[in-house]
Motif scaffolding. Structure first.
Motif, PDB file in Angstrom:
ATOM      1  N   ASP A 152      17.498  80.852  39.456  1.00 12.00           N
ATOM      2  CA  ASP A 152      18.029  79.714  40.214  1.00 12.00           C
ATOM      3  C   ASP A 152      18.207  78.493  39.324  1.00 12.00           C
ATOM      4  O   ASP A 152      19.208  77.769  39.431  1.00 12.00           O
ATOM      5  N   ALA A 153      17.227  78.236  38.435  1.00  9.98           N
ATOM      6  CA  ALA A 153      17.332  77.080  37.542  1.00  9.98           C
ATOM      7  C   ALA A 153      18.512  77.224  36.592  1.00  9.98           C
ATOM      8  O   ALA A 153      19.268  76.264  36.359  1.00  9.98           O
ATOM      9  N   ALA A 154      18.686  78.417  36.033  1.00 14.36           N
ATOM     10  CA  ALA A 154      19.809  78.644  35.111  1.00 14.36           C
ATOM     11  C   ALA A 154      21.147  78.551  35.839  1.00 14.36           C
ATOM     12  O   ALA A 154      22.113  77.974  35.324  1.00 14.36           O
ATOM     13  N   TYR A 155      21.207  79.092  37.049  1.00 17.09           N
ATOM     14  CA  TYR A 155      22.465  79.067  37.808  1.00 17.09           C
ATOM     15  C   TYR A 155      22.817  77.638  38.226  1.00 17.09           C
ATOM     16  O   TYR A 155      23.977  77.217  38.122  1.00 17.09           O
ATOM     17  N   ASN A 156      21.832  76.886  38.717  1.00  9.72           N
ATOM     18  CA  ASN A 156      22.095  75.518  39.158  1.00  9.72           C
ATOM     19  C   ASN A 156      22.631  74.655  38.021  1.00  9.72           C
ATOM     20  O   ASN A 156      23.491  73.786  38.241  1.00  9.72           O
ATOM     21  N   ARG A 159      26.257  76.648  36.699  1.00 10.01           N
ATOM     22  CA  ARG A 159      27.303  77.048  37.638  1.00 10.01           C
ATOM     23  C   ARG A 159      27.293  76.263  38.941  1.00 10.01           C
ATOM     24  O   ARG A 159      28.129  76.508  39.811  1.00 10.01           O
ATOM     25  N   GLY A 160      26.368  75.354  39.118  1.00  6.22           N
ATOM     26  CA  GLY A 160      26.332  74.566  40.346  1.00  6.22           C
ATOM     27  C   GLY A 160      25.416  75.169  41.390  1.00  6.22           C
ATOM     28  O   GLY A 160      24.672  76.119  41.131  1.00  6.22           O
ATOM     29  N   GLU A 218      22.440  90.711  39.348  1.00  7.01           N
ATOM     30  CA  GLU A 218      22.376  90.559  40.796  1.00  7.01           C
ATOM     31  C   GLU A 218      21.963  89.150  41.203  1.00  7.01           C
ATOM     32  O   GLU A 218      22.407  88.648  42.236  1.00  7.01           O
ATOM     33  N   TYR A 219      21.114  88.501  40.404  1.00  6.55           N
ATOM     34  CA  TYR A 219      20.725  87.131  40.723  1.00  6.55           C
ATOM     35  C   TYR A 219      21.952  86.217  40.740  1.00  6.55           C
ATOM     36  O   TYR A 219      22.135  85.408  41.654  1.00  6.55           O
ATOM     37  N   LYS A 220      22.796  86.329  39.720  1.00  2.47           N
ATOM     38  CA  LYS A 220      23.990  85.484  39.645  1.00  2.47           C
ATOM     39  C   LYS A 220      24.986  85.835  40.735  1.00  2.47           C
ATOM     40  O   LYS A 220      25.520  84.946  41.418  1.00  2.47           O
ATOM     41  N   TRP A 221      25.223  87.117  40.932  1.00  3.29           N
ATOM     42  CA  TRP A 221      26.208  87.524  41.931  1.00  3.29           C
ATOM     43  C   TRP A 221      25.768  87.171  43.346  1.00  3.29           C
ATOM     44  O   TRP A 221      26.591  86.811  44.187  1.00  3.29           O
ATOM     45  N   PHE A 222      24.473  87.255  43.612  1.00  2.00           N
ATOM     46  CA  PHE A 222      23.990  86.874  44.938  1.00  2.00           C
ATOM     47  C   PHE A 222      24.198  85.376  45.161  1.00  2.00           C
ATOM     48  O   PHE A 222      24.603  84.957  46.259  1.00  2.00           O
ATOM     49  N   ASN A 223      23.926  84.565  44.153  1.00  3.13           N
ATOM     50  CA  ASN A 223      24.156  83.122  44.281  1.00  3.13           C
ATOM     51  C   ASN A 223      25.634  82.785  44.404  1.00  3.13           C
ATOM     52  O   ASN A 223      25.994  81.735  44.949  1.00  3.13           O
ATOM     53  N   MET A 224      26.493  83.668  43.898  1.00  6.67           N
ATOM     54  CA  MET A 224      27.936  83.468  44.025  1.00  6.67           C
ATOM     55  C   MET A 224      28.458  83.935  45.378  1.00  6.67           C
ATOM     56  O   MET A 224      29.642  83.749  45.686  1.00  6.67           O
ATOM     57  N   GLY A 225      27.605  84.562  46.171  1.00  9.85           N
ATOM     58  CA  GLY A 225      28.007  85.021  47.488  1.00  9.85           C
ATOM     59  C   GLY A 225      28.623  86.401  47.511  1.00  9.85           C
ATOM     60  O   GLY A 225      29.256  86.782  48.507  1.00  9.85           O
ATOM     61  N   TRP A 226      28.455  87.170  46.438  1.00  4.45           N
ATOM     62  CA  TRP A 226      29.006  88.524  46.405  1.00  4.45           C
ATOM     63  C   TRP A 226      28.158  89.464  47.254  1.00  4.45           C
ATOM     64  O   TRP A 226      26.936  89.456  47.173  1.00  4.45           O
ATOM     65  N   ILE A 273      16.833  88.315  29.768  1.00  2.00           N
ATOM     66  CA  ILE A 273      18.036  89.049  30.165  1.00  2.00           C
ATOM     67  C   ILE A 273      18.684  88.403  31.393  1.00  2.00           C
ATOM     68  O   ILE A 273      19.916  88.412  31.540  1.00  2.00           O
ATOM     69  N   ILE A 274      17.884  87.825  32.282  1.00  2.00           N
ATOM     70  CA  ILE A 274      18.439  87.108  33.435  1.00  2.00           C
ATOM     71  C   ILE A 274      19.297  85.944  32.969  1.00  2.00           C
ATOM     72  O   ILE A 274      20.398  85.711  33.478  1.00  2.00           O
ATOM     73  N   ILE A 275      18.795  85.202  31.987  1.00  2.00           N
ATOM     74  CA  ILE A 275      19.554  84.070  31.457  1.00  2.00           C
ATOM     75  C   ILE A 275      20.815  84.561  30.752  1.00  2.00           C
ATOM     76  O   ILE A 275      21.895  83.957  30.874  1.00  2.00           O
ATOM     77  N   SER A 276      20.708  85.668  30.017  1.00  2.00           N
ATOM     78  CA  SER A 276      21.896  86.234  29.368  1.00  2.00           C
ATOM     79  C   SER A 276      22.950  86.614  30.396  1.00  2.00           C
ATOM     80  O   SER A 276      24.150  86.362  30.192  1.00  2.00           O
ATOM     81  N   ALA A 277      22.526  87.223  31.497  1.00  2.00           N
ATOM     82  CA  ALA A 277      23.478  87.602  32.542  1.00  2.00           C
ATOM     83  C   ALA A 277      24.108  86.381  33.191  1.00  2.00           C
ATOM     84  O   ALA A 277      25.310  86.382  33.518  1.00  2.00           O
ATOM     85  N   ASN A 278      23.323  85.322  33.382  1.00  2.00           N
ATOM     86  CA  ASN A 278      23.861  84.105  33.992  1.00  2.00           C
ATOM     87  C   ASN A 278      24.894  83.442  33.089  1.00  2.00           C
ATOM     88  O   ASN A 278      25.886  82.881  33.569  1.00  2.00           O
ATOM     89  N   GLU A 279      24.680  83.504  31.784  1.00  2.00           N
ATOM     90  CA  GLU A 279      25.582  82.851  30.836  1.00  2.00           C
ATOM     91  C   GLU A 279      26.747  83.757  30.414  1.00  2.00           C
ATOM     92  O   GLU A 279      27.707  83.273  29.811  1.00  2.00           O
TER      93      GLU A 279
END
Length: 335
Positions: A152-156, A159-160, A218-226, A273-279
């Motif tokens: 959540d911190a990396a996405y916010n 990516r907003g 999945e963390y990023k895609w879920f935050n994107m609403g996928w 790896i979560i941060i890598s996926a977010n970026e």
């Protein structure tokens, strides 16, 4: 044929590169987060807001002074590596050999092997039951919260604000996703038993690489609403990239012979790896031929959910509501 092979190699190499290089962006994200905190602290405030800020200053200073991402990653390393993994190494590498040496001194002769066989087995079972198993369960629960904080911190920052679904949608999405991932893990274990030498292990390793990529993205895609099916279709359409992305973690977790130690390695490295996926910016064009890797587990998951919903509607009193009442309930949920 050669063009397809080149595209596979290029996709795998790109995914591998994004997984490795993305881990070095932790410091940059932390600096950006700290800059935002500093900016908010100097913004003009009303008198009431200033009083509240002074009241909460002592409680927030410790939290704000520590970068969130590195702080959470350090916590994962200390719990899974410093406490969990180290305790296993100390028990197996120091305590057990010392006790075996004492047993040989006390009993000696030819009976020492038989005596130590029973004592060593009892000590190992006691250690695993009273320490390893509870700590393993606790670490998995705690890691779930820490992984979510990191994502959540990396996405916010990059990516907003995420698209927050309703509670019912969140529960349904999470339940279906967990069931599907569990079934896909079983599918990956079963393909290891293919009768062709070497092929089963290779296909099983391929499954783990894709599964690790799904975990991370999945963390990023879920935050994107996928939705779940969109996530799976995205992986199937550009599978070389996601195979390469999950390859480093799959290799490192496969090195330990113990499943417990492998889980420790995963929990230590997965935040990065979560941060890598977010970026990461994964390819947008589909590959030459998609692989329907998730088709079997999706069919099974849909059947299980359909059966459970049908059975619940037959026994639930709410299933006997009138059509008008159902319409009002649906309108209320949409609002």
């Amino acid at each position: 044929m050669s063009n397809t092979l080149n595209n596979i190699v290029a996709g795998v190499a790109r995914g591998f590169r994004d997984a490795v290089l993305g881990t070095f962006k932790v410091y940059k994200l932390d600096m950006a987060i700290q800059a935002d905190i500093a900016t908010k602290s100097v913004e003009p405030m009303t008198t009431l807001a200033r009083r509240r800020s002074e009241k909460m200053k002592h409680k927030k200073i410790e939290k704000d002074s520590e970068p969130l991402l590195r702080h959470r990653i350090l916590q994962c390393c200390l719990l899974n590596g410093g406490l969990f993994w180290t305790s296993i190494l100390i028990f197996n590498g120091l305590i057990l050999p010392c006790l075996q040496w004492l047993t040989e001194i006390i009993f000696g002769g030819s009976a020492d092997n038989a005596v130590w066989g029973w004592i060593g087995l009892a000590l190992s079972m006691t250690f695993n039951t009273l320490w390893i198993l509870p700590l393993f369960v606790l670490s998995k629960i705690v890691n779930c919260f820490w992984f979510q904080d990191i994502a959540d911190a990396a996405y916010n920052k990059s990516r907003g604000h995420p698209q927050i679904p309703s509670i019912s949608m969140f529960i349904a999405d999470m339940s279906f996703s967990l069931l599907l991932q569990g079934l896909f893990l079983i599918q990956g274990m079963l393909v290891n038993f293919l009768p062709i030498p070497g092929i089963g292990q290779l296909v099983g390793h391929f499954h783990m690489c894709v599964l690790y990529s799904l975990y991370a993205f999945e963390y990023k895609w879920f935050n994107m609403g996928w939705e779940v099916h969109k996530r799976l279709s995205h992986i199937e359409n550009i599978w070389p990239y996601f195979f390469g992305f999950g390859l480093p973690l799959a290799i490192l977790t496969a090195l330990p012979s113990s499943l417990i130690v492998s889980g420790c390695v995963f929990s230590i490295l997965f935040p990065l790896i979560i941060i890598s996926a977010n970026e990461a910016e994964e390819p947008t064009e589909s590959f030459d031929f998609p692989l329907k890797l998730f088709a079997p587990v999706v069919a099974i998951s849909n059947a299980i959910f359909h059966h459970s919903i049908t059975k619940r509607s037959m026994v639930s009193p709410s299933s006997r509501t009138t059509p008008v009442k159902r319409t009002r309930i649906a309108e209320h949920d949409r609002s």
